[in-house]
Design an enzyme around this catalytic site. Sequence first.
Site, mmCIF file in Angstrom:
data_model
loop_
_atom_site.group_PDB
_atom_site.id
_atom_site.type_symbol
_atom_site.label_atom_id
_atom_site.label_comp_id
_atom_site.label_asym_id
_atom_site.label_seq_id
_atom_site.Cartn_x
_atom_site.Cartn_y
_atom_site.Cartn_z
ATOM 1 N N HIS A 173 46.968 -12.795 17.010
ATOM 2 C CA HIS A 173 47.181 -11.398 17.386
ATOM 3 C C HIS A 173 47.077 -10.530 16.140
ATOM 4 O O HIS A 173 47.525 -10.918 15.047
ATOM 5 C CB HIS A 173 48.501 -11.192 18.137
ATOM 6 C CG HIS A 173 49.761 -11.237 17.342
ATOM 7 N ND1 HIS A 173 50.293 -10.135 16.695
ATOM 8 C CD2 HIS A 173 50.615 -12.259 17.095
ATOM 9 C CE1 HIS A 173 51.430 -10.484 16.118
ATOM 10 N NE2 HIS A 173 51.636 -11.747 16.322
ATOM 11 N N ASP A 180 53.377 -11.638 10.100
ATOM 12 C CA ASP A 180 53.319 -11.562 11.561
ATOM 13 C C ASP A 180 52.500 -10.356 12.002
ATOM 14 O O ASP A 180 53.048 -9.274 12.258
ATOM 15 C CB ASP A 180 54.731 -11.470 12.151
ATOM 16 C CG ASP A 180 54.710 -11.454 13.666
ATOM 17 O OD1 ASP A 180 55.699 -10.984 14.258
ATOM 18 O OD2 ASP A 180 53.705 -11.892 14.273
ATOM 19 N N GLU A 188 50.199 -8.158 21.423
ATOM 20 C CA GLU A 188 50.977 -9.400 21.574
ATOM 21 C C GLU A 188 52.449 -9.074 21.527
ATOM 22 O O GLU A 188 53.267 -9.638 22.259
ATOM 23 C CB GLU A 188 50.611 -10.389 20.464
ATOM 24 C CG GLU A 188 51.263 -11.759 20.596
ATOM 25 C CD GLU A 188 52.650 -11.869 19.945
ATOM 26 O OE1 GLU A 188 53.052 -10.942 19.224
ATOM 27 O OE2 GLU A 188 53.336 -12.876 20.194
ATOM 28 N N HIS A 231 59.649 -9.178 11.734
ATOM 29 C CA HIS A 231 59.751 -7.926 12.502
ATOM 30 C C HIS A 231 60.468 -6.821 11.727
ATOM 31 O O HIS A 231 61.112 -5.946 12.322
ATOM 32 C CB HIS A 231 60.406 -8.158 13.861
ATOM 33 C CG HIS A 231 59.490 -8.808 14.849
ATOM 34 N ND1 HIS A 231 59.804 -9.012 16.171
ATOM 35 C CD2 HIS A 231 58.244 -9.318 14.701
ATOM 36 C CE1 HIS A 231 58.812 -9.592 16.801
ATOM 37 N NE2 HIS A 231 57.843 -9.819 15.923
HETATM 38 N N1 DTR Z 1 56.411 -14.397 19.061
HETATM 39 C C1 DTR Z 1 55.799 -14.319 17.748
HETATM 40 C C2 DTR Z 1 56.574 -15.053 16.677
HETATM 41 C C3 DTR Z 1 57.010 -16.400 17.069
HETATM 42 C C4 DTR Z 1 58.296 -16.769 17.249
HETATM 43 N N2 DTR Z 1 58.315 -18.101 17.579
HETATM 44 C C5 DTR Z 1 57.064 -18.563 17.579
HETATM 45 C C6 DTR Z 1 56.572 -19.830 17.833
HETATM 46 C C7 DTR Z 1 55.203 -20.028 17.805
HETATM 47 C C8 DTR Z 1 54.342 -18.955 17.512
HETATM 48 C C9 DTR Z 1 54.843 -17.685 17.255
HETATM 49 C C10 DTR Z 1 56.208 -17.507 17.288
HETATM 50 C C11 DTR Z 1 55.709 -12.886 17.322
HETATM 51 O O1 DTR Z 1 56.764 -12.279 17.119
HETATM 52 O O2 DTR Z 1 54.569 -12.405 17.176
HETATM 53 ZN ZN ZN Z 2 56.057 -10.651 16.105
HETATM 54 ZN ZN ZN Z 3 53.266 -12.892 15.880
#
Ligand code: DTR
Ligand code: ZN
Ligand code: ZN
Length: 318
Positions: free
Chosen positions: A126, A138, A172, A288
Site C-alpha cells: 500500500h 508504513d 489501505e 502511525h
Molecule cells: N495494518 C498495517 C500494519 C500491520 C499491523 N499488523 C500487520 C501484520 C501484517 C502486515 C501489516 C500489519 C497498517 O497499519 O498498514
Molecule cells: Zn498503517
Molecule cells: Zn501498512
Amino acid sequence: MKLPRSGRALAAGAVAVATLISGGSMAGAAPAADTAPAALAAPDIPIANVKAHLTQLQSIATANGGNRAHGRPGYQASLNYVKAKLDAAGFTTTVQRFTASGRTGYNLIADWPGGDANQVVMAGSHLDSVSSGPGINDNASGSAAVLETALAVARSGHQPTKHLRFAWWGAEELGLVGSRYYVNSLGSAGRAKINGYLNFDMIGSPNPGYFVYDDDPTIEQTFQEYFAGLGISTEIETEGDGRSDHAPFKNAGVPVGGLFSGADYRKTSAQAAKWGGTAGQPFDRCYHSSCDTTANINDTALNRNSDAVAYAMWELSR
Ligand code: DTR
Ligand code: ZN
Ligand code: ZN
C-alpha cells in the site's frame, strides 16, 4: 544479494551451462541474448536505490502537509512518482480509480510485458500513509522495495515463464479499500489467473523482526529458503491476519504470502537474542505517528527484505 548457498551454486551452475551452450567463455562474457535462458538468480536490490525512493516519498510528504494519506495531495504525488519510474522503465501501467470516505482514491498497477497471462505472479504494497505522518516504514518501505524490484526486472530484461505484475494500493489505512476494489474488479476469471500475491507492508521497522506470512506453504517456504541462506531464523507472522492487503486476495482464494518487520507489538527477549535490537520495546515505536520518517528505518532489515522480494518474484515466476 546474498543468495542462499544452494541458490548461489544453482545460479552459478546455470550461468555456466548457459555460457557453455552459447559457446561463451566462462570468463564472464554474457551468452548471446538469443540463446541465454532467463536469468536464474534474482539480482541484488541496491539498498541505496530503495532508500532514494524513501527520500523522495519523505520529500513528497513534507511538501504536502506532512502526509501521503488517501484523498490528500501527498498520495497523488506519491503515485505520480512511482508511475513515472515504471513508465520510463517500460512497464504497462494502469491507474485504477475508486471512492473511499467521499474522496477519490487510486491504485497503480504495473504489468511487465511478456509471460503467460494465465499465470500471473503479483507483488504489492500500500502506498498511502495515515494522515498523522509521512508513513515511511508504513508503508513507503514496502512500496519502495516493490518498485525497486520491478525496476530490477526491467534493468535485467528478465523474461520469466509467468507474467509479472506489481501493484501499489490506495486507502489501505481506511480498511484495505484499494486492494479490495482491485480484487473485486478482476472478476472470478481474472482472479483465477493469479498464481500468487505477495504483500509487503512494513518491512524496515527500526527494531525489526523477521516475520513470514504462513498463508500459502509454497510462498512461505520460498521466503524461508531465502532467510535460511542468510542464517536468519524467521517467525510466522501472527499479528496481521486480515490486517493488510493480502486479505482480499486470500478471501478470494488466491494464494498469498509476504513479509513483515513488526509494528506496535513489543520485541521479546528471545526475539532480541536471535535478531538483535531491543527487548521490551515495540518493533516500530513510530507506528502511525508523525515520527515515521526516513529516520525510522533499519537499513539492514530493509535491505534483507528488499532482496527477499526479488528472490521470491524470480523463484515463483519461473
Ligand atoms: N495494518 C498495517 C500494519 C500491520 C499491523 N499488523 C500487520 C501484520 C501484517 C502486515 C501489516 C500489519 C497498517 O497499519 O498498514
Ligand atoms: Zn498503517
Ligand atoms: Zn501498512
